[in-house]
Design a protein around this motif. Structure first.
Motif: not given
Length: 92
Positions: A15-38
């Protein structure tokens, strides 16, 4: 993608692995320079989000197997009291 061959991975995540992986995904998706999926459309990369995701992954890896317990000190770093600022207070 029709097939995947997982290598260098666990058979099962905690469960800890899954939680930390979600934190990583959310950090990447929230980064304005990455434009998320684009990312491919804009030619930019979520460098700050990736840095935060790597920090979370490093913490998960280190503390999951006990390797980092000596790397993070509880002594104050170059000060006598807590600063309550956004600068590091503790040794690293």
């Amino acid at each position: 993608m029709r097939a995947v061959v997982p290598i260098a991975c666990a058979a099962r995540h905690s469960a800890q692995n899954i939680a930390f992986h979600e934190v990583g995904r959310q950090a990447i998706m929230a980064d304005p320079t990455g434009m998320a999926a684009n990312i491919n459309l804009h030619g930019t990369k979520p460098s700050k989000g990736l840095a935060v995701a790597r920090m979370a992954a490093h913490i998960n890896l280190c503390f999951g197997n006990g390797r980092c317990s000596g790397n993070f000190g509880r002594n104050l770093q170059n000060r006598e009291a807590l600063s309550f600022q956004f600068t590091p207070d503790f040794q690293n």
